[in-house]
Design a protein around this motif. Structure first.
Motif, PDB file in Angstrom:
ATOM      1  N   TRP A  21      45.410  34.468  41.980  1.00  0.00           N
ATOM      2  CA  TRP A  21      46.415  34.285  43.027  1.00  0.00           C
ATOM      3  C   TRP A  21      47.703  33.724  42.456  1.00  0.00           C
ATOM      4  O   TRP A  21      47.728  33.195  41.356  1.00  0.00           O
ATOM      5  CB  TRP A  21      45.893  33.365  44.134  1.00  0.00           C
ATOM      6  N   VAL A  41      50.180  35.571  47.007  1.00  0.00           N
ATOM      7  CA  VAL A  41      49.672  36.894  46.670  1.00  0.00           C
ATOM      8  C   VAL A  41      48.289  36.718  46.044  1.00  0.00           C
ATOM      9  O   VAL A  41      48.130  35.957  45.086  1.00  0.00           O
ATOM     10  CB  VAL A  41      50.617  37.631  45.696  1.00  0.00           C
ATOM     11  N   LYS A  43      45.523  38.734  44.037  1.00  0.00           N
ATOM     12  CA  LYS A  43      45.588  39.908  43.166  1.00  0.00           C
ATOM     13  C   LYS A  43      44.509  40.938  43.484  1.00  0.00           C
ATOM     14  O   LYS A  43      43.346  40.592  43.721  1.00  0.00           O
ATOM     15  CB  LYS A  43      45.476  39.467  41.704  1.00  0.00           C
ATOM     16  N   ALA A  44      44.901  42.196  43.469  1.00  0.00           N
ATOM     17  CA  ALA A  44      44.006  43.318  43.744  1.00  0.00           C
ATOM     18  C   ALA A  44      42.777  43.282  42.843  1.00  0.00           C
ATOM     19  O   ALA A  44      42.869  42.952  41.658  1.00  0.00           O
ATOM     20  CB  ALA A  44      44.748  44.638  43.549  1.00  0.00           C
ATOM     21  N   GLY A  64      48.716  44.371  52.548  1.00  0.00           N
ATOM     22  CA  GLY A  64      47.532  44.562  51.734  1.00  0.00           C
ATOM     23  C   GLY A  64      46.254  44.676  52.534  1.00  0.00           C
ATOM     24  O   GLY A  64      46.244  44.594  53.768  1.00  0.00           O
ATOM     25  N   ALA A  97      40.262  40.807  47.494  1.00  0.00           N
ATOM     26  CA  ALA A  97      41.448  41.653  47.662  1.00  0.00           C
ATOM     27  C   ALA A  97      41.158  43.046  47.123  1.00  0.00           C
ATOM     28  O   ALA A  97      40.888  43.211  45.935  1.00  0.00           O
ATOM     29  CB  ALA A  97      42.637  41.047  46.930  1.00  0.00           C
ATOM     30  N   SER A  99      43.477  45.555  47.607  1.00  0.00           N
ATOM     31  CA  SER A  99      44.820  45.740  47.050  1.00  0.00           C
ATOM     32  C   SER A  99      45.451  44.356  46.996  1.00  0.00           C
ATOM     33  O   SER A  99      44.860  43.393  47.484  1.00  0.00           O
ATOM     34  CB  SER A  99      45.644  46.672  47.945  1.00  0.00           C
ATOM     35  N   ASP A 100      46.629  44.241  46.417  1.00  0.00           N
ATOM     36  CA  ASP A 100      47.314  42.953  46.493  1.00  0.00           C
ATOM     37  C   ASP A 100      47.431  42.563  47.965  1.00  0.00           C
ATOM     38  O   ASP A 100      47.819  43.375  48.807  1.00  0.00           O
ATOM     39  CB  ASP A 100      48.714  43.035  45.890  1.00  0.00           C
ATOM     40  N   ARG A 102      49.292  39.966  50.521  1.00  0.00           N
ATOM     41  CA  ARG A 102      50.383  38.997  50.651  1.00  0.00           C
ATOM     42  C   ARG A 102      50.132  38.204  51.923  1.00  0.00           C
ATOM     43  O   ARG A 102      50.045  38.773  53.011  1.00  0.00           O
ATOM     44  CB  ARG A 102      51.739  39.684  50.694  1.00  0.00           C
TER      45      ARG A 102
END
Length: 129
Positions: A21, A41, A43-44, A64, A97, A99-100, A102
């Motif tokens: 993150w 954020v 992370k994916a 996301g 996650a 995908s990313d 937010r």
């Protein structure tokens, strides 16, 4: 009045990076608002175990896809833009996650800005700036 942009925070001490993150902390305890406000954020492709034993957190996803799983009951909740969740019982959870992600996050009590998750997923309660 406090006026701050994300660009004001990026690359400063308020731009805190963890392994999964990145928390861009827009309001901290020193700002005197009684809470922290962060643009985070996740992370994916990551999974993060978190337990805010010392803080309450409310999160609003603005971009996301992912999911949150509460440890106590194993319930899984999908995350996408427009979803809010509040960890009102200091819930232990997994944040995943796809995908990313937010997320706009509010913490009470407010953070000093130095907090990162310990080996138990906990932010320490730091009482001095």
């Amino acid at each position: 009045m406090i006026y701050r942009t994300l660009e004001d925070v990026l690359g400063t001490d308020n731009d805190v990076h963890g392994p999964t993150w990145n928390s861009r902390r827009l309001l901290l305890r020193k700002d005197g608002m009684g809470f922290t406000f962060a643009d985070t954020v996740i992370k994916a492709g990551t999974e993060t175990y978190i337990w805010y034993a010392n803080h309450l957190e409310s999160v609003y996803c603005i971009d996301g896809v992912g999911e949150i799983e509460t440890v106590e009951d194993g319930k899984v909740y999908p995350l996408r833009a427009g979803v809010m969740y509040a960890l009102d019982k200091h819930d232990k959870h997994y944040l995943r996650a796809t995908s990313d992600l937010r997320m706009m996050c509010v913490f009470n009590p407010p953070l000093t800005g130095r907090e990162v998750h310990d080996e138990n997923g906990v932010y320490p309660l730091i009482e001095e700036d």
